[in-house]
Enzyme design. Structure first.
Site, PDB file in Angstrom:
ATOM      1  N   GLU A  96      -2.429 -37.446  -0.241  1.00 53.62           N
ATOM      2  CA  GLU A  96      -3.111 -38.645   0.253  1.00 53.62           C
ATOM      3  C   GLU A  96      -3.465 -39.578  -0.894  1.00 53.62           C
ATOM      4  O   GLU A  96      -3.847 -39.135  -1.983  1.00 53.62           O
ATOM      5  CB  GLU A  96      -4.357 -38.257   1.047  1.00 53.62           C
ATOM      6  CG  GLU A  96      -4.002 -37.573   2.363  1.00 53.62           C
ATOM      7  CD  GLU A  96      -5.179 -37.269   3.253  1.00 53.62           C
ATOM      8  OE1 GLU A  96      -4.974 -37.220   4.481  1.00 53.62           O
ATOM      9  OE2 GLU A  96      -6.296 -37.093   2.742  1.00 53.62           O
ATOM     10  N   CYS A 109      -7.033 -44.878  -5.423  1.00 50.91           N
ATOM     11  CA  CYS A 109      -7.370 -43.492  -5.738  1.00 50.91           C
ATOM     12  C   CYS A 109      -6.113 -42.659  -5.530  1.00 50.91           C
ATOM     13  O   CYS A 109      -5.615 -42.548  -4.403  1.00 50.91           O
ATOM     14  CB  CYS A 109      -8.503 -43.015  -4.827  1.00 50.91           C
ATOM     15  SG  CYS A 109      -8.997 -41.304  -5.108  1.00 50.91           S
ATOM     16  N   CYS A 116      -5.321 -28.201  -4.612  1.00 52.00           N
ATOM     17  CA  CYS A 116      -6.074 -27.998  -5.848  1.00 52.00           C
ATOM     18  C   CYS A 116      -6.449 -26.523  -5.960  1.00 52.00           C
ATOM     19  O   CYS A 116      -6.740 -25.874  -4.953  1.00 52.00           O
ATOM     20  CB  CYS A 116      -7.340 -28.867  -5.863  1.00 52.00           C
ATOM     21  SG  CYS A 116      -8.268 -28.793  -7.424  1.00 52.00           S
ATOM     22  N   CYS A 120     -13.673 -25.953  -5.729  1.00 47.87           N
ATOM     23  CA  CYS A 120     -15.040 -26.475  -5.669  1.00 47.87           C
ATOM     24  C   CYS A 120     -15.549 -26.372  -4.228  1.00 47.87           C
ATOM     25  O   CYS A 120     -14.853 -26.721  -3.273  1.00 47.87           O
ATOM     26  CB  CYS A 120     -15.088 -27.920  -6.145  1.00 47.87           C
ATOM     27  SG  CYS A 120     -14.670 -28.098  -7.902  1.00 47.87           S
ATOM     28  N   CYS A 123     -15.594 -29.582  -1.606  1.00 48.76           N
ATOM     29  CA  CYS A 123     -14.440 -30.491  -1.602  1.00 48.76           C
ATOM     30  C   CYS A 123     -13.409 -30.038  -0.565  1.00 48.76           C
ATOM     31  O   CYS A 123     -12.985 -28.881  -0.562  1.00 48.76           O
ATOM     32  CB  CYS A 123     -13.793 -30.526  -2.982  1.00 48.76           C
ATOM     33  SG  CYS A 123     -12.339 -31.582  -3.082  1.00 48.76           S
ATOM     34  N   SER A 201     -10.851 -38.338 -13.352  1.00 51.92           N
ATOM     35  CA  SER A 201     -11.970 -37.475 -12.979  1.00 51.92           C
ATOM     36  C   SER A 201     -11.562 -36.017 -13.122  1.00 51.92           C
ATOM     37  O   SER A 201     -10.536 -35.589 -12.596  1.00 51.92           O
ATOM     38  CB  SER A 201     -12.380 -37.759 -11.532  1.00 51.92           C
ATOM     39  OG  SER A 201     -13.428 -36.886 -11.134  1.00 51.92           O
ATOM     40  N   SER A 223     -17.015 -34.218 -13.030  1.00 51.03           N
ATOM     41  CA  SER A 223     -17.682 -33.719 -11.832  1.00 51.03           C
ATOM     42  C   SER A 223     -18.712 -32.680 -12.245  1.00 51.03           C
ATOM     43  O   SER A 223     -18.373 -31.523 -12.471  1.00 51.03           O
ATOM     44  CB  SER A 223     -16.650 -33.108 -10.872  1.00 51.03           C
ATOM     45  OG  SER A 223     -15.751 -34.088 -10.416  1.00 51.03           O
ATOM     46  N   ASN A 300     -19.837 -36.303   1.629  1.00 50.24           N
ATOM     47  CA  ASN A 300     -19.044 -36.692   2.789  1.00 50.24           C
ATOM     48  C   ASN A 300     -18.551 -35.428   3.485  1.00 50.24           C
ATOM     49  O   ASN A 300     -17.765 -34.678   2.914  1.00 50.24           O
ATOM     50  CB  ASN A 300     -17.860 -37.556   2.350  1.00 50.24           C
ATOM     51  CG  ASN A 300     -18.323 -38.852   1.715  1.00 50.24           C
ATOM     52  OD1 ASN A 300     -18.989 -39.657   2.346  1.00 50.24           O
ATOM     53  ND2 ASN A 300     -17.976 -39.045   0.437  1.00 50.24           N
ATOM     54  N   CYS A 343     -14.848 -39.871  -0.843  1.00 52.38           N
ATOM     55  CA  CYS A 343     -14.821 -38.887  -1.921  1.00 52.38           C
ATOM     56  C   CYS A 343     -15.019 -37.479  -1.376  1.00 52.38           C
ATOM     57  O   CYS A 343     -15.955 -37.209  -0.631  1.00 52.38           O
ATOM     58  CB  CYS A 343     -15.914 -39.222  -2.930  1.00 52.38           C
ATOM     59  SG  CYS A 343     -15.990 -38.110  -4.325  1.00 52.38           S
TER      60      CYS A 343
END
Length: 368
Positions: A96, A109, A116, A120, A123, A201, A223, A300, A343
């Protein structure tokens, strides 16, 4: 965007790599600059149309090389103007990419991996698992696609004025592809973006932060999300490999290598987890007097998460406590949450997951 093509993909090659490639064809170095301008500035992907090159060279490029935009699987538009694309990444995978329009800039972005591996807790991408690294051409291709698909800004410049590597994946775990892609974005013969308009990031891969300091001068966001090792171990498990003291030492090394550079520390606000005033004071003690800015991010939500966002009052109080302690602190405005483009919400489409845990030999090799 399918890896493993027999033809050489020129899209993600920086000028040094293109110069070497053209030298192998018996061509002069200026051919690299010509091709970059055709592709990244004029957005021309047909070699036959590159008329300042000889027909012999154009035919050779068409036979040996490829230039292609990513394939778009879906597009979603938010009520606030944010646009999210699902882009094919081969083998039924997808990533995305999100465009965030502002009055004075257009921020893209972009993703660096399919999924990943850093796991985390808060996320959505991490919950999808990890499949593979993107190639440099796939990273640059996201920017080229956005500039092709979107209208120019009011000043006539391309839609994308800022790029943040904050999409799917840990950029520094794909160092070999990310750095060449950044060099393309910086190159005056390609996108010509300012170093301050590219932000990477990271969750805190310390060796790669130190390496990046010597290889590339761009804005760095870290982060953080917790003011102590005990909590960060739970929220950002890479902290078990590179604890806070080691991470912050690498951050200050990065700033020492580049004049007038600071680090933005991202801190997602989780209700009852990391948002009380004592934690704000602990965070201030870590960062006060350092070249640091703190960006508080309202959490979020995504399906299946155990976390909730801190209240507006709680976030404001946390911010005010940081400011009172002498820190620079801001609250990020949430964009695109109605299309799951905010995010921490990017999920893409990750199949054949490889659950490479942080700190494993495999993960270290990926980021080398």
């Amino acid at each position: 965007m399918t890896p493993g093509s027999e033809k050489t993909d020129l899209l993600g090659m920086d000028r040094a790599a293109l110069t070497e490639f053209f030298a192998g064809l018996g061509e002069k170095p200026f051919r690299a600059r010509q091709l970059m301008a055709w592709v990244h500035q004029r957005r021309e992907l047909n070699f036959a149309a590159m008329t300042d090159m000889s027909k012999r060279l154009r035919d050779a490029l068409a036979e040996q090389c490829r230039l292609a935009l990513p394939t778009v699987q879906s597009e979603h538009c938010s009520s606030d103007g944010t646009v999210k694309w699902l882009l094919a990444a081969g083998a039924q995978q997808a990533i995305e990419t999100v465009f965030i329009p502002e009055a004075d800039r257009g921020t893209l972005c972009i993703s660096s991996q399919v999924g990943c591996a850093l796991d985390c807790a808060f996320c959505s991408t991490a919950q999808q698992g990890f499949n593979r690294n993107l190639q440099a051409a796939e990273i640059v291709g996201q920017v080229l696609w956005a500039n092709t698909a979107l209208p120019a800004r009011s000043n006539g410049e391309p839609a994308v004025s800022n790029v943040v590597l904050m999409g799917m994946g840990e950029p520094l775990a794909n160092y070999r592809a990310v750095v060449p892609a950044i060099k393309v974005l910086l190159d005056d013969h390609a996108y010509g973006l300012s170093r301050r308009r590219i932000t990477l990031s990271t969750s805190g891969l310390v060796p790669q932060i130190r390496k990046l300091a010597n290889d590339c001068n761009i804005s760095l966001a870290v982060s953080l999300h917790a003011p102590n090792d005990e909590l960060r171990n739970e929220l950002v498990p890479i902290n078990r490999v590179h604890p806070l003291a080691e991470l912050l030492d690498a951050c200050w090394y990065y700033t020492s290598c580049h004049s007038n550079r600071h680090i933005t520390f991202e801190y997602v606000m989780l209700d009852g987890v990391n948002d009380d005033l004592a934690q704000a004071r602990d965070l201030a003690r870590l960062l006060r007097g350092k070249p640091a800015k703190i960006n508080l991010i309202p959490f979020n939500p995504f399906p299946g998460t155990q976390f909730h966002c801190s209240s507006r009052n709680r976030i404001a109080a946390f911010r005010d406590a940081l400011r009172a302690a002498g820190c620079i602190a801001t609250v990020r405005k949430t964009r695109g949450d109605d299309i799951d483009a905010a995010c921490g919400q990017l999920a893409g489409q990750v199949n054949d997951r490889v659950r490479s845990r942080l700190g494993s030999k495999q993960q270290r090799a990926v980021g080398a």
